[in-house]
Design an enzyme around this catalytic site. Structure first.
Site, short mmCIF file in Angstrom:
data_model
loop_
_atom_site.label_atom_id
_atom_site.label_comp_id
_atom_site.label_asym_id
_atom_site.label_seq_id
_atom_site.Cartn_x
_atom_site.Cartn_y
_atom_site.Cartn_z
CD GLU A 155 -12.06 2.96 -49.45
OE1 GLU A 155 -13.24 3.19 -49.13
OE2 GLU A 155 -11.60 3.25 -50.57
CG ASP A 179 -12.14 -4.54 -50.79
OD1 ASP A 179 -11.05 -5.13 -50.63
OD2 ASP A 179 -12.74 -4.01 -49.84
NE ARG A 194 -23.05 -3.78 -48.31
CZ ARG A 194 -21.72 -3.77 -48.44
NH1 ARG A 194 -20.96 -3.44 -47.40
NH2 ARG A 194 -21.15 -4.08 -49.58
CG HIS A 239 -12.68 -0.41 -52.06
ND1 HIS A 239 -11.96 -0.71 -50.93
CD2 HIS A 239 -13.99 -0.59 -51.74
CE1 HIS A 239 -12.80 -1.09 -49.98
NE2 HIS A 239 -14.04 -1.02 -50.44
CE1 TYR A 281 -15.89 0.74 -46.38
CE2 TYR A 281 -18.15 0.10 -46.83
CZ TYR A 281 -17.09 0.19 -45.96
OH TYR A 281 -17.20 -0.29 -44.68
CE LYS A 306 -18.67 -2.44 -52.91
NZ LYS A 306 -17.54 -2.90 -52.04
N1 LIG Z 1 -14.55 -8.35 -50.31
C1 LIG Z 1 -15.28 -7.66 -49.44
O1 LIG Z 1 -16.50 -7.65 -49.49
C2 LIG Z 1 -14.63 -6.94 -48.34
C3 LIG Z 1 -13.29 -6.74 -48.37
N2 LIG Z 1 -12.63 -6.16 -47.33
C4 LIG Z 1 -11.18 -6.02 -47.51
O2 LIG Z 1 -10.46 -6.97 -46.74
C5 LIG Z 1 -9.10 -6.52 -46.63
C6 LIG Z 1 -8.59 -6.66 -45.20
O3 LIG Z 1 -9.24 -5.69 -44.40
P1 LIG Z 1 -8.99 -5.57 -42.83
O4 LIG Z 1 -8.86 -6.89 -42.21
O5 LIG Z 1 -9.99 -4.63 -42.30
O6 LIG Z 1 -7.57 -4.86 -42.80
P2 LIG Z 1 -6.59 -4.75 -41.51
O7 LIG Z 1 -5.75 -3.54 -41.76
O8 LIG Z 1 -7.35 -4.85 -40.25
O9 LIG Z 1 -5.70 -6.06 -41.63
C7 LIG Z 1 -4.79 -6.28 -42.67
C8 LIG Z 1 -3.64 -7.09 -42.14
O10 LIG Z 1 -2.80 -7.45 -43.26
C9 LIG Z 1 -1.48 -7.52 -42.76
N3 LIG Z 1 -0.56 -7.53 -43.88
C10 LIG Z 1 -0.23 -6.52 -44.74
N4 LIG Z 1 0.69 -6.95 -45.62
C11 LIG Z 1 0.97 -8.26 -45.31
C12 LIG Z 1 1.83 -9.25 -45.85
N5 LIG Z 1 2.63 -8.97 -46.88
N6 LIG Z 1 1.83 -10.47 -45.28
C13 LIG Z 1 1.03 -10.75 -44.24
N7 LIG Z 1 0.20 -9.85 -43.67
C14 LIG Z 1 0.16 -8.62 -44.21
C15 LIG Z 1 -1.37 -6.29 -41.85
O11 LIG Z 1 -0.30 -6.39 -40.95
C16 LIG Z 1 -2.73 -6.33 -41.15
O12 LIG Z 1 -2.68 -7.01 -39.91
C17 LIG Z 1 -9.13 -5.08 -47.17
O13 LIG Z 1 -8.70 -5.06 -48.51
C18 LIG Z 1 -10.58 -4.71 -47.08
O14 LIG Z 1 -10.94 -3.65 -47.93
C19 LIG Z 1 -13.27 -5.73 -46.21
C20 LIG Z 1 -14.64 -5.88 -46.13
C21 LIG Z 1 -15.43 -6.44 -47.21
C1 LIG Z 2 -15.60 -2.84 -47.68
C2 LIG Z 2 -16.32 -3.33 -48.84
O1 LIG Z 2 -15.76 -3.47 -49.90
C3 LIG Z 2 -17.72 -3.66 -48.72
O2 LIG Z 2 -18.26 -3.58 -47.62
O3 LIG Z 2 -18.35 -3.99 -49.73
#
Ligand SMILES: NC(=O)C1=CN([C@@H]2O[C@H](COP(=O)(O)OP(=O)(O)OC[C@H]3O[C@@H](n4cnc5c(N)ncnc54)[C@H](O)[C@@H]3O)[C@@H](O)[C@H]2O)C=CC1
Ligand SMILES: CC(=O)C(=O)O
Ligand SMILES: [Mg+2]
Length: 371
Positions: free
Chosen positions: A118, A270, A15, A96, A94, A75
Site C-alpha cells: 500500500e 484498514d 484471496r 497497514h 499489505y 493480508k
Molecule cells: N477496508 C478494505 O477492505 C479496504 C480499504 N481500503 C482503504 O481505503 C482507503 C482509501 O483508499 P484510496 O481511495 O485508494 O486512497 P486515495 O489516496 O486514492 O484517496 C484518498 C482521498 O482522500 C482524500 N482525503 C485525505 N484527507 C482528507 C480529508 N481530511 N477530507 C477529505 N478528503 C481527504 C485525498 O485527497 C484523496 O483524494 C485507504 O485507507 C485504503 O487502504 C482500500 C481497499 C480495501
Molecule cells: C487493501 C486492503 O486492506 C485489502 O485489500 O484487504
C-alpha cells in the site's frame, strides 16, 4: 529465487498471494514457487492447477515460511505468521502498520525485510498496488451500504435509488480518490443522490468533470462535513493519507446527531478508520450499531469477492514480484524508487516516515537501507 505462498488465515479471507498464472510467469523467469496446500481453493484454483503451473505443493505454513526466501501474501501477517518470519526473509504483502502497533513490533523483532503493497508509488503520485483493491472495495461499499440500509439490518429502510414518485437516498462519500470514485460510480448507477467530499481541489475538479450533474462535489471543511452528514442516509469513509493513520473526520458527537438507521461504511478502517466510533469488523459479523447508527467496518472487504480481487491484485503485483525475484530486494529497490517507497521495515527499523510518526518510532530513511 524460492518464492513461498501461504494460505491466507484472516477471517473469511479467500484471496491468495499468487494465481496459477502468476506462478507460471515466475517459473518462466527461472524461479521456484512453493504453495501451501489448498491455498487457492477460495479462487477456484486447485493444487493441481498450481502443480500444472509448475509450483510445488507443501503441507503446512511452516513449510512455506521455513523454506521460502520471499513470502508473497495478501493480508498483513497474523500473529502466528509473524512468529514464523526470520531475519533477512523478504515479506511482500499489505501491512497497514500505522494503526497496528503489535504487528509493527513483531515485524521489527523478526528482522525480516517487509515491503508493503500500500505504500508503493508510481510516477503519477498514486498507489498502484492499493488501487485494484480500492476499486473493489469502493464498488462493494455501496452494495454493503445498500444492504445495511434495509430495515432487517437495522437501517432506515431505504432503497438507494428510490422509485418513481419517492426520493432517492442521500449518499455522502468522504474522500474522492480510488475508493470514493468507484463508490460514486456505483451509487450514481443506482440513481442515489450522491455528494463527494475531498480536500484536494484537483480531485474535486476531475470528479466534477466526470460526473457532471450526477454527483455534487464539496471541499472538505468542518461545516461542509456537518451539513452533508446530517442529511446523509449512507456515508462512505474513503480518505487516505498514505502510510498514516486515517484522520477522524466524524466524531462520536456527530454520530449522535445522525438519524437512527443511518449507515456508515468505513472503508478506511484498514488505516484505523475515519469515524471516531469505528472498530474493525469481519465478514463473519460485519456490522454493529452505535447510537442507532449502523457501522460496517470490514478491513478486508475485497476478500469477499476473492476471485475478482486476486486476479486484479496480481495484475498489479506480478511485475514487482518478478523484479524482487529477478534482482533481489536491494538491487530492485536501488533501480526503482517507487518500489523503495514500499519498504516499511528493515533490520528492525521503521523505514516509512508516516508509520514511524504514527507509532512513535525513529524513522530510518529507506535510502540508507539500500546503500
Ligand atoms: N477496508 C478494505 O477492505 C479496504 C480499504 N481500503 C482503504 O481505503 C482507503 C482509501 O483508499 P484510496 O481511495 O485508494 O486512497 P486515495 O489516496 O486514492 O484517496 C484518498 C482521498 O482522500 C482524500 N482525503 C485525505 N484527507 C482528507 C480529508 N481530511 N477530507 C477529505 N478528503 C481527504 C485525498 O485527497 C484523496 O483524494 C485507504 O485507507 C485504503 O487502504 C482500500 C481497499 C480495501
Ligand atoms: C487493501 C486492503 O486492506 C485489502 O485489500 O484487504
Ligand atoms: Mg453485528
Amino acid at each position: 529465487m524460492l518464492i513461498g505462498v501461504p494460505k491466507e488465515i484472516k477471517n473469511h479471507e479467500y484471496r491468495v498471494g499468487m494465481t496459477p498464472e502468476s506462478v507460471s510467469e515466475a517459473i518462466h523467469h527461472g524461479h521456484s514457487v512453493i504453495i501451501e496446500r489448498s491455498a487457492g481453493l477460495g479462487i477456484g484454483a486447485s493444487d493441481e492447477h498450481y502443480q500444472n503451473a509448475g509450483a510445488e505443493i507443501v503441507d503446512t505454513a511452516d513449510d512455506v515460511f521455513d523454506r521460502a526466501e520471499m513470502i508473497v501474501k495478501v493480508k498483513e501477517p497474523q500473529a502466528s505468521e509473524r512468529a514464523r518470519l526470520r531475519e533477512g526473509q523478504l515479506l511482500f504483502t499489505y501491512l497497514h502498520l500505522a494503526p497496528d502497533p503489535s504487528q509493527t513490533k513483531d515485524l521489527i523483532d523478526s528482522g525480516a525485510t517487509c515491503i508493503a503493497y500500500e505504500t508503493i508509488t508510481d510516477p503519477h503520485g498514486t498507489l498502484p498496488l492499493l488501487k485494484p483493491m480500492s476499486q473493489v472495495a469502493g464498488r462493494m461499499s455501496i452494495q454493503a451500504g445498500a444492504t445495511a440500509l434495509e430495515k432487517s439490518h437495522q437501517g432506515k429502510g431505504l432503497l438507494l435509488g428510490g422509485v418513481p414518485g419517492v426520493t432517492p437516498a442521500n449518499v455522502v462519500i468522504l474522500g474522492g480518490g480510488v475508493v470514493g470514485f468507484n463508490a460514486a460510480q456505483m451509487a450514481v448507477g443506482l440513481q442515489a443522490n450522491v455528494t463527494i467530499i475531498d480536500k484536494n481541489p484537483a480531485v474535486l475538479e476531475s470528479l466534477s468533470h466526470y460526473f457532471g450533474s450526477k454527483a455534487k462535489t464539496l471541499y472538505s471543511t468542518q461545516s461542509a462535513l456537518h451539513e452533508a452528514v446530517l442529511a446523509a442516509d449512507l456515508i462512505i469513509g474513503a480518505v487516505l493519507i498514505p502510510g498514516a493513520a486515517a484522520p477522524k473526520l466524524i466524531s462520536q458527537a456527530m454520530v449522535q446527531t445522525m438519524e437512527a438507521g443511518t449507515v456508515l461504511v468505513d472503508v478506511a478502517i484498514d488505516q484505523g478508520g475515519c469515524f471516531e466510533t469505528s472498530k474493525a469488523t469481519t465478514h463473519a459479523d460485519p456490522t454493529y450499531v452505535v447510537d442507532e447508527v449502523v457501522h460496517y467496518c470490514v478491513a478486508n472487504m475485497p476478500g469477499g469477492v476473492a476471485k475478482t480481487s486476486t486476479y486484479a491484485l496480481n495484475n498489479a503485483t506480478l511485475p514487482f514480484i518478478l523484479k524482487l525475484a529477478n534482482h533481489g530486494w536491494k538491487k530492485a529497490c536501488q533501480q526503482d524508487s517507487h518500489l523503495l517507497n514500499g519498504l516499511n521495515v528493515w533490520q528492525g527499523k521503521i523505514t516509512n516516515q508516516p508509520v514511524a510518526e504514527s507509532l512513535g518510532y525513529a524513522f530510518f530513511p529507506p535510502s540508507k537501507a539500500i546503500q
